[in-house]
Structure formats: structure tokens, C-alpha cells
Write a protein that holds these residues in place. Structure first.
Motif, short mmCIF file in Angstrom:
data_model
loop_
_atom_site.label_atom_id
_atom_site.label_comp_id
_atom_site.label_asym_id
_atom_site.label_seq_id
_atom_site.Cartn_x
_atom_site.Cartn_y
_atom_site.Cartn_z
N VAL A 128 62.66 -11.84 -28.17
CA VAL A 128 62.73 -12.79 -29.27
C VAL A 128 63.06 -14.15 -28.68
O VAL A 128 63.86 -14.25 -27.74
N ARG A 186 59.18 -14.95 -37.35
CA ARG A 186 60.21 -14.30 -38.16
C ARG A 186 60.85 -15.34 -39.07
O ARG A 186 61.94 -15.83 -38.82
N LEU A 240 58.95 -13.11 -32.29
CA LEU A 240 59.16 -11.82 -31.64
C LEU A 240 57.86 -11.36 -30.99
O LEU A 240 56.79 -11.51 -31.58
#
Length: 124
Positions: free
Chosen positions: A80, A41, A47
Motif C-alpha cells: 500500500v 482506496r 493498493l
């Protein structure tokens, strides 16, 4: 003529996570060890989709994070791992699960999709 057997698959690198004492963290502990593929990300987080949703009832929202923090993203049923320190986490129902004790370098150096086996670690 003998046939060569294909080489065995190389096991994915491992990352250990020390989990917090919460109901949501206990749910992910029951899934470990778990092999997941993390997606980058924009260099600040990675993630990975979980095979099953976790309950996140009564969880305290996250306002800040540090590199190695592991959180559950309720809206995406994913976990995450933050690769950097930061704040102003968007309100997507983030629940802190714990912190990586090993394996953060694997994600930081990845650049694209990375498959890791998450294992249960202990707090130092």
C-alpha cells in the motif's frame, strides 16, 4: 501491400521507493524492479497485489502514516502507498517498507487503476 506493425507498448511510469532497513524491506528489494497495478482506496491509499508473499515476522506495527509511505499488508499480500497523512491504521498487519522518493504524483492523479514500475530509490 505492406502491413503496419502495431506500435510498441508504452512502458509504465516509474516510482522509486527508498526502503527501510528491515527483513521485509530486503525481501521486496529482491523483487525490484517490479511492475504492479495499484487500485485506489477512496483517495487515501493505493493498493497493489504482490506476486509472492513477504515475511513480516517481528515487524513493528504502524500507528501513523504520511503521504508516500509504502507498507506491506500481510492479510492481503499486497503493498500500500499512502496518498495522505493520517493515523489510526487498522490492525491488518501493516509493516512499513519505506517511502516513495518519486512517483507519488502519478498515484495521486490516477483516480482508478494505475500501473507503475517500482524501482529502488535512495533516501535523501
Amino acid at each position: 501491400m505492406p502491413t503496419l506493425a502495431p506500435a510498441g507498448a508504452v512502458p509504465p511510469p516509474q516510482a522509486s521507493v527508498a526502503l527501510d532497513d528491515s527483513a521485509t524491506a530486503a525481501q521486496i528489494a529482491a523483487l525490484l524492479p517490479l511492475t504492479v497495478t495499484f487500485h485506489d482506496r477512496m483517495g487515501t491509499a493505493a493498493l497493489a497485489q504482490l506476486p509472492t508473499p513477504l515475511p513480516a515476522d517481528h515487524a513493528a506495527p504502524m500507528n501513523e502514516y504520511r503521504a508516500g509511505d509504502v507498507a506491506y499488508v500481510t492479510a492481503e499480500q499486497s503493498i500500500v502507498v499512502f496518498l495522505t497523512d493520517g493515523s489510526a491504521v487498522p490492525d491488518h498487519g501493516l509493516t512499513l517498507l519505506g517511502h516513495l522518493t518519486t512517483g507519488l504524483d502519478e498515484l495521486v492523479d490516477c483516480g482508478r487503476d494505475c500501473t507503475l514500475e517500482l524501482t529502488l530509490g535512495s533516501r535523501t
